[in-house]
Design a protein around this motif. Structure first.
Motif, mmCIF file in Angstrom:
data_model
loop_
_atom_site.group_PDB
_atom_site.id
_atom_site.type_symbol
_atom_site.label_atom_id
_atom_site.label_comp_id
_atom_site.label_asym_id
_atom_site.label_seq_id
_atom_site.Cartn_x
_atom_site.Cartn_y
_atom_site.Cartn_z
ATOM 1 N N TYR A 23 -51.153 -40.576 27.963
ATOM 2 C CA TYR A 23 -51.227 -38.958 28.045
ATOM 3 C C TYR A 23 -50.256 -38.132 27.269
ATOM 4 O O TYR A 23 -50.699 -37.332 26.453
ATOM 5 C CB TYR A 23 -50.860 -38.453 29.620
ATOM 6 C CG TYR A 23 -50.844 -37.210 29.997
ATOM 7 C CD1 TYR A 23 -52.175 -36.441 30.572
ATOM 8 C CD2 TYR A 23 -49.883 -36.220 29.515
ATOM 9 C CE1 TYR A 23 -52.285 -35.261 30.667
ATOM 10 C CE2 TYR A 23 -50.282 -34.787 29.689
ATOM 11 C CZ TYR A 23 -51.396 -34.398 30.659
ATOM 12 O OH TYR A 23 -51.445 -33.074 30.656
ATOM 13 N N SER A 69 -50.228 -45.277 31.525
ATOM 14 C CA SER A 69 -51.082 -43.826 31.809
ATOM 15 C C SER A 69 -50.424 -42.674 31.444
ATOM 16 O O SER A 69 -50.661 -41.649 30.605
ATOM 17 C CB SER A 69 -51.747 -43.632 33.184
ATOM 18 O OG SER A 69 -50.765 -43.476 34.072
ATOM 19 N N PHE A 70 -49.110 -42.695 31.745
ATOM 20 C CA PHE A 70 -48.074 -41.763 31.315
ATOM 21 C C PHE A 70 -47.870 -41.690 29.880
ATOM 22 O O PHE A 70 -47.807 -40.683 29.291
ATOM 23 C CB PHE A 70 -46.757 -41.673 32.147
ATOM 24 C CG PHE A 70 -45.917 -40.545 31.881
ATOM 25 C CD1 PHE A 70 -45.682 -39.609 32.924
ATOM 26 C CD2 PHE A 70 -44.730 -40.433 30.915
ATOM 27 C CE1 PHE A 70 -45.017 -38.356 32.802
ATOM 28 C CE2 PHE A 70 -43.872 -39.615 30.822
ATOM 29 C CZ PHE A 70 -44.248 -38.484 31.825
ATOM 30 N N GLU A 71 -47.654 -42.867 29.201
ATOM 31 C CA GLU A 71 -47.209 -42.995 27.958
ATOM 32 C C GLU A 71 -48.678 -42.352 27.054
ATOM 33 O O GLU A 71 -48.576 -41.780 26.195
ATOM 34 C CB GLU A 71 -46.942 -44.309 27.509
ATOM 35 C CG GLU A 71 -45.520 -44.697 27.911
ATOM 36 C CD GLU A 71 -45.257 -46.424 27.750
ATOM 37 O OE1 GLU A 71 -46.334 -46.759 27.246
ATOM 38 O OE2 GLU A 71 -44.235 -46.650 27.979
ATOM 39 N N SER A 79 -56.554 -41.802 31.204
ATOM 40 C CA SER A 79 -55.509 -40.888 30.905
ATOM 41 C C SER A 79 -55.893 -39.942 29.758
ATOM 42 O O SER A 79 -55.537 -38.836 30.051
ATOM 43 C CB SER A 79 -54.413 -41.470 30.299
ATOM 44 O OG SER A 79 -53.673 -42.503 31.221
ATOM 45 N N THR A 125 -51.696 -37.616 36.435
ATOM 46 C CA THR A 125 -52.397 -38.791 35.954
ATOM 47 C C THR A 125 -51.586 -39.860 36.641
ATOM 48 O O THR A 125 -52.466 -40.892 36.930
ATOM 49 C CB THR A 125 -52.430 -38.578 34.423
ATOM 50 O OG1 THR A 125 -53.229 -37.313 34.284
ATOM 51 C CG2 THR A 125 -53.360 -39.777 34.041
ATOM 52 N N SER A 126 -50.480 -40.208 36.298
ATOM 53 C CA SER A 126 -49.813 -41.130 36.675
ATOM 54 C C SER A 126 -49.824 -41.476 38.284
ATOM 55 O O SER A 126 -50.358 -42.599 38.918
ATOM 56 C CB SER A 126 -48.192 -41.216 36.285
ATOM 57 O OG SER A 126 -48.178 -41.221 35.100
ATOM 58 N N PRO A 173 -49.061 -34.814 33.049
ATOM 59 C CA PRO A 173 -48.807 -36.577 33.097
ATOM 60 C C PRO A 173 -48.621 -36.978 34.423
ATOM 61 O O PRO A 173 -48.931 -38.254 34.726
ATOM 62 C CB PRO A 173 -47.670 -36.356 31.963
ATOM 63 C CG PRO A 173 -47.046 -35.247 32.031
ATOM 64 C CD PRO A 173 -48.066 -34.327 32.266
ATOM 65 N N THR A 174 -47.870 -36.099 35.189
ATOM 66 C CA THR A 174 -47.432 -36.773 36.627
ATOM 67 C C THR A 174 -48.555 -36.881 37.380
ATOM 68 O O THR A 174 -48.659 -37.832 37.987
ATOM 69 C CB THR A 174 -46.374 -35.627 37.253
ATOM 70 O OG1 THR A 174 -45.229 -35.506 36.426
ATOM 71 C CG2 THR A 174 -45.905 -36.110 38.652
#
Length: 306
Positions: A145, A141-143, A85, A98-99, A95-96
């Motif tokens: 990022y 991964s979202f958090e 991330s 990456t998730s 972020p989207t």
């Protein structure tokens, strides 16, 4: 761990072990086809990420840690997702994206499981387990990022604050801070730190805070100025506030803000003249030169020869 889940995990471990190359290749292709990368990362770099994540997943599934705690508890798996991330955040991915890249591994993994069993019930159980596992990885991964980008933004904001609030040497032992824009708590802290350090480095006796570029002065701004002035005085220097325009003077009077203990001047030129008097230096015959940043070496004053 119940028997059915154990058997499904064994089936997934078998697929990851026997078809690792196939899963990695398919996951890379899916990311490229779905355009979820949105970065300048090369296909080779994406493949390295795939190998690391698949290896960490296989090790985690082979352990006794429950699926819902695998991502949080298995350090290798957690660090792999975090590093993925952060790497993509630095590369400029959203972020989207990456998730979604992490979640697209579901299709590659389930496709490999289909080659190891045709039992519909087992495939359904495998799909549920994979969803639980990779959904947790996607959330992490979202958090990660968001936290990483926030850290970058804060660092860049502080750098911009430092650039926008330079401390300038106007005269021997006289410094000035020209302020432009709104003065808030964060900016006041940067101004105070930079000014106090400059006072120490230059052995300054007077600091001029010029607010000509400050659009308005309210109670909060006045308090910030007072805190800065008090800190300067604690360093043994005097402080002069310049740039008090008629509208600002009226506002300060209407708000009942007491600046009587602070030396104020209408213009920066008036403040400099006052500063020269405070430092007991002659205003004539002094080689001032252009205003320089505080990092410049002090210039020795010389009389002007006739």
């Amino acid at each position: 761990m119940n028997t059915s889940e154990s058997s499904v995990r064994d089936r997934l471990c078998e697929a990851l072990r026997e078809r690792e190359e196939e899963i990695a290749d398919r996951w890379v292709r899916l990311q490229l086809e779905q355009a979820v990368l949105s970065t300048d990362m090369s296909e080779h770099e994406v493949r390295e990420e795939a190998d690391l994540l698949i290896s960490a997943l296989a090790a985690g599934l082979a352990s006794d840690v429950p699926v819902e705690r695998l991502v949080a508890s298995r350090n290798e798996l957690r660090q792999t997702v975090i590093e993925l991330s952060l790497r993509r955040a630095r590369a400029g991915a959203s972020p989207t994206a990456t998730s979604m890249a992490v979640l697209s591994l579901k299709e590659a993994l389930l496709s490999a499981v289909q080659h190891t069993t045709r039992d519909s019930a087992e495939l359904f159980s495998a799909a549920i387990l994979v969803n639980r596992l990779l959904d947790a990885a996607g959330v992490l991964s979202f958090e990660t990022y968001v936290e990483g980008r926030e850290e970058i933004i804060q660092r860049q904001s502080r750098q911009l604050l430092e650039v926008s609030t330079p401390v300038v040497r106007l005269w021997r032992h006289v410094l000035a801070v020209p302020l432009i824009g709104t003065l808030d708590t964060a900016r006041t802290q940067v101004v105070m730190e930079s000014l106090l350090q400059a006072i120490q480095d230059n052995e300054a006796q007077v600091a001029i805070i010029d607010i000509t570029g400050v659009p308005a002065v309210d109670t909060a701004v006045a308090q910030h100025l007072m805190h800065t002035v008090n800190a300067v005085r604690l360093m043994g220097a005097d402080c002069v506030i310049s740039g008090i325009r008629p509208p600002i003077a009226q506002t300060i009077a209407q708000l009942g803000i007491d600046l009587s203990t602070i030396l104020t001047r209408a213009t920066l030129a008036d403040a400099l003249a006052a500063a020269i008097q405070l430092t007991d230096q002659p205003a004539v015959g002094q080689d001032v030169g252009a205003a320089r940043p505080v990092t410049a070496r002090p210039v020795t004053a010389r009389p002007v020869t006739a």
